[in-house]
Design a protein around this motif. Sequence first.
Motif, short mmCIF file in Angstrom:
data_model
loop_
_atom_site.label_atom_id
_atom_site.label_comp_id
_atom_site.label_asym_id
_atom_site.label_seq_id
_atom_site.Cartn_x
_atom_site.Cartn_y
_atom_site.Cartn_z
N TRP A 337 0.81 -1.23 0.00
CA TRP A 337 0.00 0.00 0.00
C TRP A 337 0.84 1.28 0.00
CZ3 TRP A 337 -4.19 2.07 -1.59
CH2 TRP A 337 -4.65 3.27 -1.07
N ASP A 367 -2.68 -4.93 -1.32
CA ASP A 367 -3.68 -4.06 -0.68
C ASP A 367 -4.70 -3.58 -1.70
OD1 ASP A 367 -4.65 -1.67 1.09
OD2 ASP A 367 -3.25 -2.70 2.41
N ASP A 368 -5.27 -2.45 -1.47
CA ASP A 368 -6.36 -1.89 -2.28
C ASP A 368 -5.97 -1.74 -3.76
OD1 ASP A 368 -8.66 -0.59 -2.95
OD2 ASP A 368 -8.41 1.09 -1.59
N ARG A 374 -11.11 0.20 -9.65
CA ARG A 374 -10.53 0.77 -8.43
C ARG A 374 -9.11 1.28 -8.69
NH1 ARG A 374 -12.36 2.60 -3.88
NH2 ARG A 374 -11.03 2.29 -2.04
N TRP A 412 -6.32 -7.74 0.28
CA TRP A 412 -7.14 -6.70 0.92
C TRP A 412 -8.58 -6.76 0.41
CZ3 TRP A 412 -10.01 -2.68 -1.08
CH2 TRP A 412 -10.29 -1.57 -0.25
N ARG A 444 -15.11 9.13 2.25
CA ARG A 444 -14.12 8.58 1.32
C ARG A 444 -14.80 8.08 0.04
NH1 ARG A 444 -9.73 3.77 1.39
NH2 ARG A 444 -7.98 4.96 0.58
N LYS A 477 -6.71 -8.86 4.75
CA LYS A 477 -6.83 -7.57 5.44
C LYS A 477 -8.25 -7.08 5.14
CE LYS A 477 -4.80 -2.93 5.62
NZ LYS A 477 -3.76 -2.06 5.04
N ASP A 479 -10.80 -4.31 5.49
CA ASP A 479 -10.78 -2.88 5.77
C ASP A 479 -12.22 -2.34 5.87
OD1 ASP A 479 -9.79 -0.33 6.08
OD2 ASP A 479 -8.65 -0.31 4.20
N ASN A 481 -13.80 1.79 5.75
CA ASN A 481 -13.30 3.17 5.79
C ASN A 481 -14.34 4.27 5.90
OD1 ASN A 481 -10.34 2.95 5.58
ND2 ASN A 481 -10.86 1.78 3.75
N CYS A 518 -9.09 -4.00 9.93
CA CYS A 518 -8.56 -2.65 9.77
C CYS A 518 -9.76 -1.75 9.53
CB CYS A 518 -7.64 -2.65 8.54
SG CYS A 518 -7.19 -1.02 7.95
N SER A 520 -9.75 2.27 8.52
CA SER A 520 -8.99 3.52 8.41
C SER A 520 -7.91 3.49 9.49
CB SER A 520 -9.87 4.73 8.63
OG SER A 520 -10.96 4.71 7.75
N GLY A 521 -7.19 2.42 9.60
CA GLY A 521 -6.24 2.22 10.70
C GLY A 521 -7.01 1.64 11.88
N TRP A 537 -4.89 -3.73 12.28
CA TRP A 537 -3.98 -2.66 11.84
C TRP A 537 -4.15 -1.47 12.78
CZ3 TRP A 537 0.32 -1.52 10.17
CH2 TRP A 537 0.65 -0.38 9.45
N ASP A 540 -3.29 4.22 10.52
CA ASP A 540 -2.76 4.63 9.21
C ASP A 540 -1.51 5.48 9.40
OD1 ASP A 540 -4.53 3.32 7.66
OD2 ASP A 540 -5.77 5.06 7.17
C1 DGJ Z 1 -7.15 2.32 4.84
C2 DGJ Z 1 -6.19 1.40 5.50
O1 DGJ Z 1 -6.03 1.74 6.86
C3 DGJ Z 1 -4.86 1.42 4.74
O2 DGJ Z 1 -3.92 0.63 5.38
C4 DGJ Z 1 -5.11 0.95 3.34
O3 DGJ Z 1 -5.48 -0.40 3.32
C5 DGJ Z 1 -6.17 1.81 2.68
N1 DGJ Z 1 -7.35 1.90 3.48
C6 DGJ Z 1 -6.51 1.28 1.32
O4 DGJ Z 1 -7.51 2.00 0.73
#
Ligand code: DGJ
Length: 778
Positions: A337, A367-368, A374, A412, A444, A477, A479, A481, A518, A520-521, A537, A540
């Motif tokens: 990432w 990751d993403d 995307r 991810w 986001r 992972k 996520d 967000n 995870c 956003s962290g 995680w 961030d």
């Molecule tokens: C938020 C995560 O916390 C990051 O580590 C990463 O995976 C991004 N999203 C990807 O969009």
Amino acid sequence: MNQQDKNCLQIEKNIFLLNTENTSYMFRISEYGHLEHIHYGRKIDIKDCEAMALKRPIVYGDSLMYGNDDTYCLDVVPLEYSGTGRGDFRVSPIEIKCGNGSYTTDFRYKEYKIIDGDTRIKGLPNSYGANKTLEIILEDQEASLEISLYYAVYYDTDVITRRIELTNHDKRKAQIHKLMSLSLDIHEGDLKLMSFMGGWANEVKPQEDHLDVGEHVIATRVGFSSSRANPGFVLKKKTTLENYGEAWGFNLVYSGNHHSSISKDEHGNTRIMTGINPEDFCLELGRNESFATPEAIMTFSDKGLNGMSQHFHSFINEHIVRSAWKKKERPILINDWEAYMFDFNKTKLIALAKEAVSLGFELFVLDDGWFGKRNSDKAGLGDYSVNTKKLPGGIKALSEEIHKLGLKFGLWFEPEAINPDSDLYRAHPDWAMSESNREVIYGRNELLLDLTKKEVRDYIIDNVSRILDEGNVDYVKWDMNRQMAYKGGDYGHRYIVSLYEILDEIFTKRPHILFESCSSGGNRFDLGMLCYSPQIWSSDNTDAIERLRIQKSLSYLYPQSCMGAHVSAVPNAQTLRNVPLHTRFNVAAYGAFGYELDLTALSSLEKKEVKKQLAFYKQYRYLFQFGRFYRFDLDDENRESFEVCDEDKAIVSLYRKYCPAAPEADVLKAAGLAEGRYHIASRVYTLNIKQFGHLINFVTPIKVNADGLVVREAAKRLGMEVPSEEYEASANCLEQGIILNNTFLGTGYNPKIKLPCDYGSDMYIITKLSDPLMEEKQ
Ligand code: DGJ
């Protein structure tokens, strides 16, 4: 029945005593049938009940007398669970509109049951492996309500958990507005509350408040446990330190909106409560229907904050984390990432993976950016079709190549969200969570999917499962967000229950997958998620100096094995700070460890360093991830120190944030070691010569330009090796602290002098020396 099971619960007449190895919890049934709290703290005997009880010979002048008894007023009786409207004017753990239309509740003892082991909560995750669970049933006949209070005792880890189940027996519906999982009244002098508030990239900022009369609330409304307020908190005596004094820790096994209230009254009693956030909460119960709250956990230690944290750490490792990864060493990962974000293709990824193999990595994480359109965060969420322009052959082909290289393969996902620019949204706009008559609010560029719909859950389960199986994925992972624009009633709770159902369905069948959640962290760093994902995680924010604070704060409540911690590139993507590579390693090593940078862009000198770091980490990995963790009271904001240890070895790191001139001598402390003598050696590392700037001319035969080509090229290959410092000391002496070699002052240099720098650090390996007398005897 083993001894622990026997010892953990004692019942005599009206007294209940719950024991763990080092703590006792006691309550009794009062003369009016209320559960009167007596003690939570150090070990006591059941015979101590009367002596420990709060004396109440006569009511206060303005109290309401229960049963017209002038020695009994609910406002001052320490209670295990209060009601409303009967004279207890403290903050109530319950607010319910009963079938009879009234809000008054008064719960009194009916019976108790003893359950071997633990109990399961329908729809919610909870801890497992308890010695015994005590169920106390209380009833309110006027309101036709019954509550069961569950106390699960975890003898070995000094944790007791609590939860409530409420049943409506009225033929009319009851409405729950508030139902706390735990309520506890303690009578302790001068207490301080430690909470962990924060925000995005700025998680778990520790906050200390002295408890005066009034209420402190730790709560979230964003739909998730959130980085704004971690559900865990600590109460400690005014004099408590890291390694001294009494501390009580609390947490909640829940990932949705939570609420904890710590309120002290004018008589010196403190009521502690935690549970689902009651704000805008409303859930209806029909006749004979029940509602079960999430589980709250609590621990006590008289060995300081470290003692309290260590209870939580072993409890989480033993009784929360499941799957094949329970207490299993985590592979060292490389995540793409921060290296490439959305800008990658297969060639780039394979080059990164090959470099990773040569340096000793074990897991490659994509990751993403791998599906749909995307190529930025504006599109694609919700779609699962692989972007074959970036990844010809799809995930399957990529995974095969990564596996052939000898790495595990991780992927991810962000399954709970949807971009309006996605095929899924075009096909099912009604699957996105929104309020029909209001303008949509994006976070986001995304919306949440309405997980409470079965078809949405099925879509996620089917697609994620298919990709995991086709791609032979070893690590996920997961996520998430965005925050939930608030929907009241019980919607937020049903969302979380639906999420747990999805996670159960996907991961219980695939226990071999290492799952890292995870949001956003660290927006969902909680015990609910840890029941599914052995690691989370942490933030961030990957700046090592910021991570010192984040990882330290998390360590009060969670073990290091749960904290995703990565070495990232400099200048750091969030702070633009340049922290030397050895310090970035020395911080991330105290977590579920990995790197998140472009390994192919490192200089050959940096690659050599990374290779050494990985080899070193592998040697001590169990200690780093599962060893006993210690923090220290350093009385210096400029320094920090972490230790992991078992009986006969420890690894302690000392960190300096900025470097003063002519500093005081550094002191190295290590706690928790068995008696004996120890060898102490610092880990050797190499400093980049660019660090010395123009000073390099003091050692070069000819004058060079510090910013010139020669120095730049040399810096890619050559560094200055910082030799190991070595000492010998007893465990006792290490506990007090040993004095380290001088730091460079600018007056001269020899190899014993430690080199300073801003954001510098040293890692010390402490190993027990064999005892010559013992050896002779053998
Ligand atoms: C938020 C995560 O916390 C990051 O580590 C990463 O995976 C991004 N999203 C990807 O969009």
